[in-house]
Design a protein around this motif. Structure first.
Motif, PDB file in Angstrom:
ATOM      1  N   GLY A  53      41.446  28.029  34.180  1.00 28.25           N
ATOM      2  CA  GLY A  53      41.560  29.119  35.154  1.00 28.25           C
ATOM      3  C   GLY A  53      40.690  28.939  36.386  1.00 28.25           C
ATOM      4  O   GLY A  53      40.581  29.851  37.206  1.00 28.25           O
ATOM      5  N   LYS A  54      40.092  27.761  36.542  1.00 28.48           N
ATOM      6  CA  LYS A  54      39.182  27.523  37.669  1.00 28.48           C
ATOM      7  C   LYS A  54      39.895  27.674  39.011  1.00 28.48           C
ATOM      8  O   LYS A  54      39.421  28.379  39.903  1.00 28.48           O
ATOM      9  CB  LYS A  54      38.552  26.117  37.564  1.00 28.48           C
ATOM     10  N   SER A  55      41.025  26.990  39.161  1.00 26.19           N
ATOM     11  CA  SER A  55      41.734  27.057  40.438  1.00 26.19           C
ATOM     12  C   SER A  55      42.274  28.458  40.703  1.00 26.19           C
ATOM     13  O   SER A  55      42.274  28.924  41.843  1.00 26.19           O
ATOM     14  CB  SER A  55      42.879  26.042  40.480  1.00 26.19           C
ATOM     15  N   THR A  56      42.699  29.121  39.653  1.00 25.98           N
ATOM     16  CA  THR A  56      43.177  30.502  39.815  1.00 25.98           C
ATOM     17  C   THR A  56      42.059  31.363  40.383  1.00 25.98           C
ATOM     18  O   THR A  56      42.255  32.113  41.346  1.00 25.98           O
ATOM     19  CB  THR A  56      43.652  31.058  38.451  1.00 25.98           C
ATOM     20  N   PHE A  57      40.873  31.232  39.810  1.00 27.85           N
ATOM     21  CA  PHE A  57      39.707  31.993  40.279  1.00 27.85           C
ATOM     22  C   PHE A  57      39.434  31.701  41.750  1.00 27.85           C
ATOM     23  O   PHE A  57      39.277  32.604  42.571  1.00 27.85           O
ATOM     24  CB  PHE A  57      38.491  31.627  39.412  1.00 27.85           C
ATOM     25  N   ILE A  58      39.409  30.423  42.084  1.00 25.32           N
ATOM     26  CA  ILE A  58      39.078  30.025  43.454  1.00 25.32           C
ATOM     27  C   ILE A  58      40.166  30.454  44.432  1.00 25.32           C
ATOM     28  O   ILE A  58      39.880  30.918  45.537  1.00 25.32           O
ATOM     29  CB  ILE A  58      38.818  28.508  43.474  1.00 25.32           C
ATOM     30  N   ASN A  59      41.413  30.346  44.006  1.00 22.50           N
ATOM     31  CA  ASN A  59      42.499  30.745  44.898  1.00 22.50           C
ATOM     32  C   ASN A  59      42.541  32.261  45.109  1.00 22.50           C
ATOM     33  O   ASN A  59      42.988  32.723  46.156  1.00 22.50           O
ATOM     34  CB  ASN A  59      43.835  30.213  44.376  1.00 22.50           C
ATOM     35  N   ILE A  60      42.034  33.008  44.148  1.00 30.15           N
ATOM     36  CA  ILE A  60      41.909  34.457  44.355  1.00 30.15           C
ATOM     37  C   ILE A  60      40.817  34.725  45.402  1.00 30.15           C
ATOM     38  O   ILE A  60      41.013  35.507  46.324  1.00 30.15           O
ATOM     39  CB  ILE A  60      41.608  35.194  43.026  1.00 30.15           C
ATOM     40  N   LEU A  61      39.685  34.026  45.269  1.00 31.26           N
ATOM     41  CA  LEU A  61      38.631  34.188  46.280  1.00 31.26           C
ATOM     42  C   LEU A  61      39.169  33.861  47.673  1.00 31.26           C
ATOM     43  O   LEU A  61      38.850  34.511  48.652  1.00 31.26           O
ATOM     44  CB  LEU A  61      37.439  33.256  45.989  1.00 31.26           C
ATOM     45  N   ALA A  62      39.993  32.804  47.729  1.00 26.79           N
ATOM     46  CA  ALA A  62      40.516  32.346  49.021  1.00 26.79           C
ATOM     47  C   ALA A  62      41.592  33.271  49.570  1.00 26.79           C
ATOM     48  O   ALA A  62      41.989  33.149  50.719  1.00 26.79           O
ATOM     49  CB  ALA A  62      41.093  30.940  48.859  1.00 26.79           C
ATOM     50  N   GLY A  63      42.074  34.194  48.747  1.00 28.69           N
ATOM     51  CA  GLY A  63      43.168  35.056  49.185  1.00 28.69           C
ATOM     52  C   GLY A  63      44.524  34.381  49.067  1.00 28.69           C
ATOM     53  O   GLY A  63      45.504  34.848  49.635  1.00 28.69           O
ATOM     54  N   LEU A  64      44.589  33.278  48.330  1.00 29.76           N
ATOM     55  CA  LEU A  64      45.848  32.541  48.184  1.00 29.76           C
ATOM     56  C   LEU A  64      46.642  32.998  46.964  1.00 29.76           C
ATOM     57  O   LEU A  64      47.840  32.787  46.882  1.00 29.76           O
ATOM     58  CB  LEU A  64      45.574  31.031  48.062  1.00 29.76           C
ATOM     59  N   VAL A  65      45.943  33.584  46.003  1.00 29.38           N
ATOM     60  CA  VAL A  65      46.591  34.125  44.807  1.00 29.38           C
ATOM     61  C   VAL A  65      46.188  35.591  44.709  1.00 29.38           C
ATOM     62  O   VAL A  65      45.024  35.939  44.930  1.00 29.38           O
ATOM     63  CB  VAL A  65      46.155  33.341  43.537  1.00 29.38           C
ATOM     64  N   ILE A  66      47.164  36.453  44.429  1.00 29.40           N
ATOM     65  CA  ILE A  66      46.898  37.886  44.332  1.00 29.40           C
ATOM     66  C   ILE A  66      46.460  38.218  42.912  1.00 29.40           C
ATOM     67  O   ILE A  66      47.155  37.902  41.949  1.00 29.40           O
ATOM     68  CB  ILE A  66      48.175  38.712  44.657  1.00 29.40           C
ATOM     69  N   LYS A  67      45.310  38.840  42.799  1.00 30.88           N
ATOM     70  CA  LYS A  67      44.813  39.193  41.458  1.00 30.88           C
ATOM     71  C   LYS A  67      45.675  40.284  40.840  1.00 30.88           C
ATOM     72  O   LYS A  67      46.316  41.066  41.553  1.00 30.88           O
ATOM     73  CB  LYS A  67      43.355  39.635  41.553  1.00 30.88           C
ATOM     74  N   THR A  68      45.649  40.343  39.509  1.00 29.02           N
ATOM     75  CA  THR A  68      46.385  41.374  38.788  1.00 29.02           C
ATOM     76  C   THR A  68      45.532  42.632  38.676  1.00 29.02           C
ATOM     77  O   THR A  68      46.029  43.742  38.818  1.00 29.02           O
ATOM     78  CB  THR A  68      46.772  40.863  37.381  1.00 29.02           C
ATOM     79  N   ALA A  69      44.233  42.450  38.415  1.00 24.89           N
ATOM     80  CA  ALA A  69      43.307  43.582  38.328  1.00 24.89           C
ATOM     81  C   ALA A  69      41.891  43.089  38.558  1.00 24.89           C
ATOM     82  O   ALA A  69      41.627  41.891  38.509  1.00 24.89           O
ATOM     83  CB  ALA A  69      43.420  44.250  36.960  1.00 24.89           C
ATOM     84  N   GLY A  70      40.989  44.034  38.787  1.00 23.39           N
ATOM     85  CA  GLY A  70      39.586  43.680  38.920  1.00 23.39           C
ATOM     86  C   GLY A  70      39.079  43.808  40.338  1.00 23.39           C
ATOM     87  O   GLY A  70      39.831  44.145  41.252  1.00 23.39           O
ATOM     88  N   ASN A  71      37.781  43.556  40.490  1.00 26.25           N
ATOM     89  CA  ASN A  71      37.129  43.683  41.791  1.00 26.25           C
ATOM     90  C   ASN A  71      36.517  42.377  42.242  1.00 26.25           C
ATOM     91  O   ASN A  71      35.895  41.669  41.458  1.00 26.25           O
ATOM     92  CB  ASN A  71      36.025  44.737  41.725  1.00 26.25           C
TER      93      ASN A  71
END
Ligand code: ADP
Ligand code: MG
Length: 312
Positions: A53-71
């Motif tokens: 899930g490393k890239s998923t995490f980083i892509n969420i930070l980058a605004g490239l992947v939309i998170k499902t939930a959380g802050n």
């Protein structure tokens, strides 16, 4: 509004990402509600096996992947309440080498600066390109760049708006040794100038050498997040290597809790738990068993062992 210098560069709580399934695939919960804090000024390593899930995490930070939930807070800015400030505070070097083949590096830098609304007078494209060793190629076609040069161009692009947080997703994968050193020199220089750095890597030694803090992700969960020395100290094992005056056929039995292996006929490795035994006691035992010792070295645990024990 956050202050100029928040205590934490990144604050993530209960972050969930579920990729929707298709006709043929099940939905995938790539991040299962993770909490992570990256202190300002650190070089933070994010480790984990493939698919963790490393890239998923980083892509969420980058605004490239939309998170499902959380802050997600970046440099104190909430990603939902203040998306523009959050985005402006971070530069991301993605894992994929996506480069537009029709732009030269200098043009690519200009496009990126435009995207981040960096005023013309404040652009330092050439300076950044030369810092990553691309000055001579600034006007070459991007498609003529080698893989290593593309990687460097991506780093340069991530720094175009001079963000306080730089994130690198597997920056040295497939990069030769010389280039790797150059990349790390640049990253260390940025860090020394105050940039908070987050990186993922497969090379544990690299993380051990570069990072002051390490988080380990496994199956979408954080299984460890500590200062690097604490993580290393978690491995309770220590190894004592004895050089012997005369060769052995088989390792001696030095009691329960001591794993004895011969690395060579005259090189005996004793692995023991630091809590249970002490090195001097072991040496005394070995001598009592009739071994004549000519040299002694000790080995500390490697990050790789911690990693394996936490992700198995
Ligand atoms: P890592 O970077 O640690 O290797 P990723 O974040 O790329 O891990 O992937 C985490 C999990 O999410 C993996 O099981 C991967 O197959 C899945 N995944 C990643 N991207 C997508 C996507 N776009 N659609 C569906 N599943 C995905
Ligand atoms: Mg990845």
């Amino acid at each position: 509004m956050p202050s100029e210098t928040p205590a934490n560069a990144i604050e993530v709580s209960n972050l969930v990402k579920t990729y929707p399934g298709t006709k043929r695939t099940q939905p995938k919960e790539a991040l299962k509600g993770i909490d992570l804090t990256v202190p300002r000024g650190s070089i933070f390593g994010l480790l984990g096996p493939n698919g963790a899930g490393k890239s998923t995490f980083i892509n969420i930070l980058a605004g490239l992947v939309i998170k499902t939930a959380g802050n997600v807070r970046i440099w104190g800015f909430d990603q939902d309440a203040n998306p523009r400030h959050a985005r402006a505070s971070i530069g991301v070097v993605p894992q994929e080498l996506n480069i537009d083949p029709f732009f030269t590096p200098l043009e690519a830098m200009d496009v990126q600066a435009g995207l981040y609304a960096v005023p013309k007078a404040e652009r330092r494209s050439m300076e950044i390109l030369s810092r990553v060793g691309l000055a001579e190629h600034a006007n070459a076609y991007a498609r003529s760049l080698s893989g290593g040069m593309r990687r460097r161009l991506l780093v340069a692009k991530a720094m175009v708006h001079q963000p306080p947080v730089l994130v690198l997703d597997e920056p040295t994968a497939g990069v030769d040794v010389e280039l790797r050193r150059m990349l790390w020199d640049y990253v260390r220089e940025l860090h020394a100038a105050g940039t908070t750095v987050i990186l993922t890597t497969h090379y544990l030694e690299e993380a051990e050498a570069m990072c002051d803090r390490i988080a380990i992700l496994n199956h979408g969960q954080v299984v460890a997040c500590e200062p690097t020395p604490d993580l290393l100290a978690r491995i309770d094992k220590k190894t004592l290597v004895l050089r012997l005056a005369s060769p052995l056929d088989a390792p001696p039995d030095l009691g329960a809790g001591v794993n004895a292996r011969l690395r060579a006929p005259d090189l005996l490795a004793l692995t023991f738990s630091r809590g249970a035994d002490s090195a001097p006691a072991l040496v005394a035992n070995a001598q009592k068993a009739g071994l004549q010792i000519t040299d002694i070295t000790t080995e500390e645990p490697k990050l790789e062992e911690v990693f394996l024990s936490l992700t198995q």
